[in-house]
Scaffold this active site. Sequence first.
Site, mmCIF file in Angstrom:
data_model
loop_
_atom_site.group_PDB
_atom_site.id
_atom_site.type_symbol
_atom_site.label_atom_id
_atom_site.label_comp_id
_atom_site.label_asym_id
_atom_site.label_seq_id
_atom_site.Cartn_x
_atom_site.Cartn_y
_atom_site.Cartn_z
ATOM 1 N N ARG A 115 2.699 8.531 -6.720
ATOM 2 C CA ARG A 115 2.002 9.800 -7.307
ATOM 3 C C ARG A 115 2.026 9.937 -8.816
ATOM 4 N NH1 ARG A 115 -1.289 10.277 -3.474
ATOM 5 N NH2 ARG A 115 -0.382 11.237 -1.326
ATOM 6 N N HIS A 160 -5.363 -0.256 5.823
ATOM 7 C CA HIS A 160 -5.276 0.797 6.791
ATOM 8 C C HIS A 160 -6.305 0.614 7.814
ATOM 9 C CE1 HIS A 160 -7.685 3.372 4.559
ATOM 10 N NE2 HIS A 160 -6.561 3.783 3.621
ATOM 11 N N ASP A 214 1.366 3.038 3.776
ATOM 12 C CA ASP A 214 0.366 3.835 2.995
ATOM 13 C C ASP A 214 1.115 5.122 2.796
ATOM 14 O OD1 ASP A 214 -1.786 5.197 1.946
ATOM 15 O OD2 ASP A 214 -2.912 5.477 4.126
ATOM 16 N N HIS A 272 -10.554 0.735 0.627
ATOM 17 C CA HIS A 272 -10.549 1.849 1.516
ATOM 18 C C HIS A 272 -11.872 2.078 1.828
ATOM 19 C CE1 HIS A 272 -9.563 6.456 2.818
ATOM 20 N NE2 HIS A 272 -11.020 6.301 2.539
ATOM 21 N N HIS A 310 3.429 14.634 0.210
ATOM 22 C CA HIS A 310 2.638 15.778 -0.327
ATOM 23 C C HIS A 310 3.847 16.887 -0.170
ATOM 24 C CE1 HIS A 310 -1.339 14.112 -0.858
ATOM 25 N NE2 HIS A 310 -1.357 13.675 0.623
ATOM 26 N N HIS A 333 0.998 -1.268 -0.040
ATOM 27 C CA HIS A 333 -0.048 0.064 -0.088
ATOM 28 C C HIS A 333 0.845 1.147 0.032
ATOM 29 C CE1 HIS A 333 -3.805 1.851 1.632
ATOM 30 N NE2 HIS A 333 -3.246 2.873 0.935
#
Length: 425
Positions: free
Chosen positions: A63, A231, A304, A178, A308, A59
């Site tokens: 990007r 998650h 996960d 998810h 950013h 997981h």
Amino acid sequence: MKKILVNVKRLLDNGQMDDCELVIQNGKIEAIGKNFDRSGLEIIDGENQLVTPGFVDVHVHLREPGGETKETIHTGTNAAARGGYTTVCAMPNTQPTPDSVEILLDVRQRIDQTAKIRVLPYASITKRLVGEQLTDMSALKENGAFAFTDDGVGVQSADMMLQAMKQAAAIDMPVVAHCEDNTLIHSGVMHDGEVNKQLNLPGIPSVCESVQIARDVLLAEAADCHYHVCHVSTKESVRVIRDAKKAGIHVTAEVTPHHLLMNDTFIRENDANYKMNPPLRASDDQQALIDGLLDGTIDFIATDHAPHTHEEKANGMEEAPFGIVGFETAFSLLYTHFVKEGIFTLKQLIDWLTVKPADTFGLPFGRIEVGTSADLTLINLETEEKINKKTFLSKGKNTPFDGWEIVGKPIATIYQGVVVYKEEA
């Protein structure tokens, strides 16, 4: 040329360490033992460190395409290699989404050109992740899809999820979810408890996750599908998954390092480096996750990894995107706070990072055995330092763990017999 990895210690099934050497040829482990003839072999000195299978993370968010300002396949896999990972599975919430063979093949070409380690790409369950039209799962499988997920958003329609599960079951592929009921989120940005009220921030209730898992495990039973929960974050979710497993439903689940390590009381101000989805929950949720991992309800650990930009995360909890990075901190934090504290054994931790995720998805990785790919991680269990996000190889520096003290970390990573990361002395 054949290679030999020397001066390493291997973790045995009984938890004891054993000195060993590994002979590597054509990217695979040819022999495991001691005192091999080293003449004519390229020697890789393991510096008396622990050797483990290369870590497997099912997981991750790389990007690319579309989010290269946050991360690329190249920078993400460099960061993963630094963290000890040799296999990662890339989520499909990119621009464009790999919801067609053409886009999936483009993603695979990018991987072939720039990845430092093995990257297995997901394809989406629905077109553009909007939950309205199923993808052609059979064609996507034939062209290299690892599994199917709309990660980042829950599939809101029960009928859409059931049809997806039936289609996936027909081609022996897992559906990875998810879990989030959008009607229960109410623009929340962190756990709906006491802390969000103190900070005057809108909360995300636990039930928005658990109610969709409860729906989905029954759909998975009806479809006879392998259903994997991403998650997990709440005690109710753990209870639902535990009950589903007892009922014989083919459900598996993962937990992240950050949900094991923290709860919402760690959030003391409006700091978006603590904003992730699902959010950090209450302390009893955190304990339920630990217990669920220990009793087998939760199958393994996945990061996960969600990079950013600094500018995005500087906007505060209400405006910043969800997610934190995880590759370069996962092992060290878990070893420090769980193995060193006697909560997990080292063998358990290594298994949750290697063989457990591999076996869950039928991957031939995560073990040190003759004939397997020479994917190996060397770990110094004595290193003591502070996490410094400025040193991350990931483009993303968005972590709440900056400055945390750790003991033990990966110092070298070997992928298919090639050293792809080595810490500088």
